[in-house]
Structures are given as structure tokens and as C-alpha cells.
Design a protein around this motif. Structure first.
Motif, PDB file in Angstrom:
ATOM      1  N   THR A   1      45.630  57.170 -61.089  1.00  0.00           N
ATOM      2  CA  THR A   1      46.742  56.728 -61.864  1.00  0.00           C
ATOM      3  C   THR A   1      47.409  55.925 -60.934  1.00  0.00           C
ATOM      4  OG1 THR A   1      48.345  58.697 -61.165  1.00  0.00           O
ATOM      5  CG2 THR A   1      46.981  59.161 -63.532  1.00  0.00           C
ATOM      6  N   VAL A   2      46.979  55.637 -60.096  1.00  0.00           N
ATOM      7  CA  VAL A   2      47.884  54.152 -59.240  1.00  0.00           C
ATOM      8  C   VAL A   2      48.240  53.724 -59.823  1.00  0.00           C
ATOM      9  CG1 VAL A   2      46.059  52.915 -58.330  1.00  0.00           C
ATOM     10  CG2 VAL A   2      47.737  53.514 -56.628  1.00  0.00           C
ATOM     11  N   SER A   3      49.858  53.062 -59.716  1.00  0.00           N
ATOM     12  CA  SER A   3      50.269  51.729 -60.366  1.00  0.00           C
ATOM     13  C   SER A   3      49.330  50.272 -59.807  1.00  0.00           C
ATOM     14  CB  SER A   3      51.297  51.551 -59.803  1.00  0.00           C
ATOM     15  OG  SER A   3      52.501  50.631 -61.115  1.00  0.00           O
ATOM     16  N   ARG A   4      49.812  50.042 -58.626  1.00  0.00           N
ATOM     17  CA  ARG A   4      49.637  48.880 -58.320  1.00  0.00           C
ATOM     18  C   ARG A   4      49.539  48.435 -56.721  1.00  0.00           C
ATOM     19  NH1 ARG A   4      53.421  44.622 -55.711  1.00  0.00           N
ATOM     20  NH2 ARG A   4      54.730  46.102 -56.322  1.00  0.00           N
ATOM     21  N   ARG A   5      48.545  49.012 -56.026  1.00  0.00           N
ATOM     22  CA  ARG A   5      47.617  48.165 -54.656  1.00  0.00           C
ATOM     23  C   ARG A   5      48.006  46.801 -53.587  1.00  0.00           C
ATOM     24  NH1 ARG A   5      45.862  51.793 -51.736  1.00  0.00           N
ATOM     25  NH2 ARG A   5      44.454  52.961 -53.283  1.00  0.00           N
ATOM     26  N   PRO A   6      48.847  47.501 -52.840  1.00  0.00           N
ATOM     27  CA  PRO A   6      48.881  45.641 -52.765  1.00  0.00           C
ATOM     28  C   PRO A   6      47.851  45.436 -51.331  1.00  0.00           C
ATOM     29  CG  PRO A   6      51.116  47.248 -51.456  1.00  0.00           C
ATOM     30  CD  PRO A   6      50.371  47.971 -52.996  1.00  0.00           C
ATOM     31  N   VAL A   7      48.250  44.280 -51.546  1.00  0.00           N
ATOM     32  CA  VAL A   7      46.432  43.504 -50.156  1.00  0.00           C
ATOM     33  C   VAL A   7      47.206  43.631 -49.011  1.00  0.00           C
ATOM     34  CG1 VAL A   7      44.641  42.484 -50.117  1.00  0.00           C
ATOM     35  CG2 VAL A   7      45.865  43.007 -52.159  1.00  0.00           C
ATOM     36  N   PHE A   8      45.805  44.412 -47.947  1.00  0.00           N
ATOM     37  CA  PHE A   8      46.499  43.677 -46.400  1.00  0.00           C
ATOM     38  C   PHE A   8      45.472  43.386 -46.276  1.00  0.00           C
ATOM     39  CE2 PHE A   8      49.635  47.177 -47.924  1.00  0.00           C
ATOM     40  CZ  PHE A   8      51.246  46.320 -47.973  1.00  0.00           C
ATOM     41  N   ASP A   9      45.126  42.370 -45.118  1.00  0.00           N
ATOM     42  CA  ASP A   9      44.617  42.205 -44.125  1.00  0.00           C
ATOM     43  C   ASP A   9      43.968  43.067 -43.545  1.00  0.00           C
ATOM     44  OD1 ASP A   9      43.889  40.235 -46.484  1.00  0.00           O
ATOM     45  OD2 ASP A   9      45.379  38.697 -45.241  1.00  0.00           O
ATOM     46  N   ALA A  10      42.410  42.715 -42.639  1.00  0.00           N
ATOM     47  CA  ALA A  10      42.544  43.558 -40.934  1.00  0.00           C
ATOM     48  C   ALA A  10      42.665  42.849 -40.535  1.00  0.00           C
ATOM     49  CB  ALA A  10      40.581  43.628 -40.891  1.00  0.00           C
ATOM     50  N   LEU A  11      43.201  43.301 -39.649  1.00  0.00           N
ATOM     51  CA  LEU A  11      43.452  42.833 -37.870  1.00  0.00           C
ATOM     52  C   LEU A  11      42.335  41.744 -37.425  1.00  0.00           C
ATOM     53  CD1 LEU A  11      45.785  42.421 -35.953  1.00  0.00           C
ATOM     54  CD2 LEU A  11      44.971  43.468 -34.555  1.00  0.00           C
ATOM     55  N   THR A  12      43.051  40.267 -37.805  1.00  0.00           N
ATOM     56  CA  THR A  12      41.251  39.074 -36.545  1.00  0.00           C
ATOM     57  C   THR A  12      42.542  38.620 -35.757  1.00  0.00           C
ATOM     58  OG1 THR A  12      41.980  37.901 -38.058  1.00  0.00           O
ATOM     59  CG2 THR A  12      40.354  39.129 -38.692  1.00  0.00           C
ATOM     60  N   GLY A  13      41.821  38.543 -34.226  1.00  0.00           N
ATOM     61  CA  GLY A  13      42.538  37.833 -33.220  1.00  0.00           C
ATOM     62  C   GLY A  13      43.425  38.515 -32.387  1.00  0.00           C
ATOM     63  N   GLY A  14      43.872  38.019 -31.836  1.00  0.00           N
ATOM     64  CA  GLY A  14      45.033  38.576 -30.718  1.00  0.00           C
ATOM     65  C   GLY A  14      46.428  38.669 -30.954  1.00  0.00           C
ATOM     66  N   HIS A  15      47.319  39.250 -31.817  1.00  0.00           N
ATOM     67  CA  HIS A  15      48.754  38.788 -31.625  1.00  0.00           C
ATOM     68  C   HIS A  15      49.764  39.826 -30.923  1.00  0.00           C
ATOM     69  CE1 HIS A  15      47.394  37.805 -35.662  1.00  0.00           C
ATOM     70  NE2 HIS A  15      46.125  38.705 -35.342  1.00  0.00           N
ATOM     71  N   GLN A  16      51.151  39.593 -30.852  1.00  0.00           N
ATOM     72  CA  GLN A  16      51.713  39.864 -29.961  1.00  0.00           C
ATOM     73  C   GLN A  16      53.364  40.565 -31.398  1.00  0.00           C
ATOM     74  OE1 GLN A  16      51.998  39.633 -26.301  1.00  0.00           O
ATOM     75  NE2 GLN A  16      53.984  41.172 -26.561  1.00  0.00           N
ATOM     76  N   PHE A  17      53.513  41.948 -30.245  1.00  0.00           N
ATOM     77  CA  PHE A  17      55.065  42.233 -30.996  1.00  0.00           C
ATOM     78  C   PHE A  17      56.174  43.630 -30.128  1.00  0.00           C
ATOM     79  CE2 PHE A  17      51.580  41.825 -34.913  1.00  0.00           C
ATOM     80  CZ  PHE A  17      52.000  41.550 -35.761  1.00  0.00           C
ATOM     81  N   ASP A  18      56.373  43.518 -31.333  1.00  0.00           N
ATOM     82  CA  ASP A  18      57.891  44.166 -30.236  1.00  0.00           C
ATOM     83  C   ASP A  18      56.709  45.856 -30.270  1.00  0.00           C
ATOM     84  OD1 ASP A  18      59.560  42.014 -29.501  1.00  0.00           O
ATOM     85  OD2 ASP A  18      60.191  42.282 -31.362  1.00  0.00           O
ATOM     86  N   VAL A  19      56.113  46.090 -30.845  1.00  0.00           N
ATOM     87  CA  VAL A  19      56.118  46.918 -31.581  1.00  0.00           C
ATOM     88  C   VAL A  19      54.920  47.983 -32.190  1.00  0.00           C
ATOM     89  CG1 VAL A  19      56.873  50.360 -32.234  1.00  0.00           C
ATOM     90  CG2 VAL A  19      58.589  48.547 -31.362  1.00  0.00           C
ATOM     91  N   ALA A  20      54.241  48.251 -32.207  1.00  0.00           N
ATOM     92  CA  ALA A  20      53.252  48.749 -32.740  1.00  0.00           C
ATOM     93  C   ALA A  20      52.697  50.345 -32.797  1.00  0.00           C
ATOM     94  CB  ALA A  20      51.885  48.577 -31.697  1.00  0.00           C
TER      95      ALA A  20
END
Length: 434
Positions: free
Chosen positions: A17-36
Motif C-alpha cells: 500500500t505504499v504511495s510513492r517511493r522517492p529514488v535515491f542513487d547509491a554513493l559513488t566516488g569520494g565526497h566531503q560532508f560535515d556529518v555522515a
């Protein structure tokens, strides 16, 4: 787990009964964030929401798909209670600690409504209809009466009241209960649509979320923490572990794995009841729980009745557990004897040694929030604001959630037979009416 993530979605009523599933890619490459953030459930997504409000750039790394774990397969009960009653908390730790815990529970319930409104998650079908504790014997009813009186006098909470045998039968449609405690706080929700709605809202706000990106290793470098996934890496100053009962998927979250006991909870859902026997059951559409130690719970989900309970052991679904649930359901609701069961699924509940959730630090770089003990829809969704505060260097006061350290489970390698032993003892006490 018997295999490495990512894992396919489970089959459940919520998935159908799910309404809508947003699409998210898998992580590729190198990235920088403040928080993981490790884990894309209620806690992880909520943390990302509140870190963004503080101006911090965060990424959510989900091992499978958003809603694959407890956030997408639970019973959809919105509750602010803890496994310890507030009167027991007061007796052990003082009234002010109990008051803080009580206020935190109410805040968490209110926060669910705020998230639904902010992200426009109509498909979550949030119904703040309250909760009903169903007393299976007089001893349990007397205990509920004492709890109601204590809440009124000690905490000034007048949201709870006692229902008679006749009132219980009129509302539930079952003769199995001698009375009950109605709490107008809380309600029910479609848990998978709720968590997917949160994720969609964060995506629209530009917050990075990656599915099928299990964190396989965490290592320090001179600038902070490096998280490795099969497709790429993330460098971050701080890390949040929000994996709860699924903290054993990879070695990366071993720091909290031995502090939670995964306890399998199973659920069944009936065929639609409209026009069939049982159509009038659970007329107020609240959440309902028994007072037995091996608790059963039930609710309406659309025109179906959903029935669940703990006691399903092992690493996968159990035919015996589903059969036991069906037997218990028909015993309590004889009208359902002729109604087929259309959905059966299970998931893990994260139990802790002291029966309370915990928020804390492993070290100067890693924060954790785990151990919701079966009441995570509201509490986990609200936890993110306090995780974000801790990441920012604050010391939030969450009563026992922050003042009591997270304990390691003793004799962890034999936890499964130990859980079976304790559960067997509880089943015996239930059987003799204690």
C-alpha cells in the motif's frame, strides 16, 4: 544477518500500500560532508533535518532502501511511552526524571504531527486517536488504575482514564478484557509512507541521501572520519550511528552492536473486513496493546485488522510464530475465524539492558542513538533534534536517555538462547495469570 547488504525489500501490507517511493542513487566516488549518518530510518532522517537547520551539511547512508528496516515494517503505533512505567521511573530515579521522560514522550508524539504537516505526508494517514491498554486480568487492571491515579497526582496528566469491562467490549468487540486504560496521547500511522515522506521532503530540501550504500568500514584520518562503502567514500568531521536493531549488518557499527538485543516481532493482516464478520471490531481505530508480558497488539489498518506480537525467534520469519499469532487473534476476536490472513511479515525490535533508548557519544567523533524497545515511531523521529544538538557540542537533557550510559549485553554470544529462556518464563507467567 546471513548475507551482506543491500537486501531486497520485504513483503508486507505497508509495501503493498505504499504511495510513492522517492529514488535515491547509491554513493559513488569520494565526497566531503560535515556529518555522515549511518542508517536511513526515522532517527537518521530526522537527524539530517535538524543538522540542516543548524547549517551543517549531512549525508544519509542507507545499507538497503529507505524503510527496509524497522522504520518501514513496524506496526505503525505512535506512542510516547517507555517500557518502564513513569511511576517506576519515579521510584527508581526521582519524580523530576519521570517528568522529563513523560514530557519527552508527549513532545515526540506532537513531533510526528509536525513532520506529517511540514512534509505534506497525507499518505501517512496519521490518526491521533490515542491508545488503549487492554487488561487481561484483574491484577493488570489494578495496576493500570494505580498508574492513572499516579499520572494525575504526580505529573498532572489527565489524558488517561479507566474503561470498564462493558466499555472495552463495546469498543474492541472482544470479551477477552476485564478493563483497560485509555490514553488520548498517540495514535496510528502508515509507517512506510511516513518514513518515505520524510525522505522525499529531505531530498526536496537538497539533503544528500544514498540507498544501497552500506558503510563497510570507518577509519580516522588527520581531518576526521572516513567512511567506506562499496561504491565510494565519505569524509566527515562527525559520524552518527542510527542503525538500531540492524547494527550487525556490517562491522562498521560494531561499537553499538553488542549493546542492543534484536528481538523479532511478527505481524499478520487480515483480508478486508468491509461486509464481512469483524467489520465493527476496534471501532475507534486506536492502537491497542495487551497487558501480558508477551504482549500482543492490534489495530485497524484501513479496512483490515493488523495483529502482532513478540516471541518470533531466529533470524528469519517463523511459520510457528505466524500460526501462534493467528490462534491468539481468533481467540480474542472469534468473528475473524472465517477471515483469511493475506499478509505476514516480521522485523527486529532493539531491546536494551535497562529497557530505555540511549543517546550518547562513543568518542569525540561518533554519536549514537539506538534502543527504542519497540516504541520507535515517535521517539526515533524526535531523536534527531537532540542528535543534532549533541553534534553541535551541546549536552541535551533527555532524562535517562542521556544520563544513564548504554550498557553492553553480558555474554553476548549466547544472547539468543538467553532471550528464548526469558521469553519462555514470561509465557509461563502469562499462562498462570501472574
Amino acid at each position: 544477518m546471513t548475507a551482506n547488504p543491500p537486501f531486497p525489500d520485504i513483503r508486507s501490507l505497508w509495501q503493498e500500500t505504499v504511495s510513492r517511493r522517492p529514488v535515491f542513487d547509491a554513493l559513488t566516488g569520494g565526497h566531503q560532508f560535515d556529518v555522515a549518518i549511518i542508517g536511513g530510518g526515522y532517527t537518521g532522517l530526522s537527524t539530517a533535518r535538524y543538522l540542516a537547520r543548524r547549517g551543517l551539511c549531512a549525508v544519509v547512508l542507507e545499507a538497503s532502501q529507505i524503510g527496509w528496516g524497522a522504520s518501514g515494517r513496524n506496526g505503525g503505533v505512535v506512542s510516547g511511552k517507555f517500557r518502564l512505567s513513569f511511576s517506576d521511573i519515579a521510584a527508581r530515579y526521582g519524580v523530576e526524571t519521570a517528568r522529563r521522560m513523560h514530557d519527552l514522550g508527549i513532545e515526540a508524539i506532537d513531533h510526528v504531527g509536525e513532520l506529517v504537516e511540514d512534509y505534506g505526508i497525507a499518505s501517512a494517514d496519521y490518526r491521533p486517536t490515542g491508545a488503549l491498554r487492554c487488561a487481561h486480568n484483574q491484577i493488570s487492571l489494578d495496576s493500570l488504575k494505580k498508574e492513572v491515579a499516579w499520572l494525575k497526582t504526580a505529573l498532572g496528566d489527565h489524558a488517561c482514564s479507566i474503561l470498564s469491562t462493558e466499555q472495552m467490549q463495546a469498543e474492541t468487540g472482544s470479551r477477552d478484557f476485564v478493563g483497560g486504560m485509555l490514553n488520548t496521547h498517540g495514535g496510528v500511522i502508515h509507517p512506510l509512507n511516513f518514513v518515505l515522506g520524510m525522505a522525499a521532503g529531505l531530498k526536496a530540501a537538497g539533503i544528500a541521501i544514498h540507498e544501497r550504500s552500506p558503510v563497510t568500514a570507518i577509519r580516522r584520518d588527520r581531518d576526521g572520519i572516513v567512511l567506506e562503502t562499496p561504491g565510494g567514500t565519505v569524509s566527515a568531521a562527525q559520524v552518527v550511528i542510527a542503525t538500531n536493531s540492524y547494527s550487525d549488518l556490517t562491522p562498521a557499527t560494531s561499537a553499538v552492536r553488542k549493546s542492543v538485543i534484536p528481538f523479532r516481532s511478527a505481524m499478520i493482516a487480515t483480508a478486508p473486513l468491509t461486509g464481512n464478520p469483524g467489520e465493527g471490531l476496534l471501532s475507534q481505530r486506536r492502537s491497542y496493546t495487551e497487558t501480558r508480558r508477551m504482549m500482543r497488539w492490534f489495530r485497524r489498518a484501513g479496512d483490515r485488522l493488523l495483529y502482532g506480537g513478540r516471541g518470533a525467534f531466529g533470524k528469519s520469519d517463523s511459520e510457528n510464530a505466524f500460526a501462534a499469532l493467528h490462534k491468539a487473534m481468533v481467540r480474542q476476536f472469534p468473528d475473524l475465524a472465517s477471515i483469511s490472513v493475506t499478509h505476514r511479515w516480521s522485523g527486529l525490535v532493539a531491546m536494551t539492558m535497562d529497557s530505555i533508548p540511549h543517546l550518547g557519544r562513543i568518542d569525540d567523533r561518533v554519536v549514537y542513538a539506538v534502543g527504542y524497545n519497540g516504541t520507535g515511531v515517535a521517539l526515533a523521529s524526535n531523536m534527531g533534534r537532540y542528535v543534532a544538538a549533541m553534534i553541535a557540542g551541546e549536552k541535551p537533557d533527555l532524562g535517562l536517555l542521556t544520563s544513564v550510559p548504554l550498557k553492553t549485553v553480558p555474554l553476548y554470544p549466547i544472547r539468543e538462547p538467553a532471550v528464548r529462556l526469558v521469553a519462555g518464563w514470561y509465557q509461563f507467567l502469562d499462562a498462570i495469570g501472574r
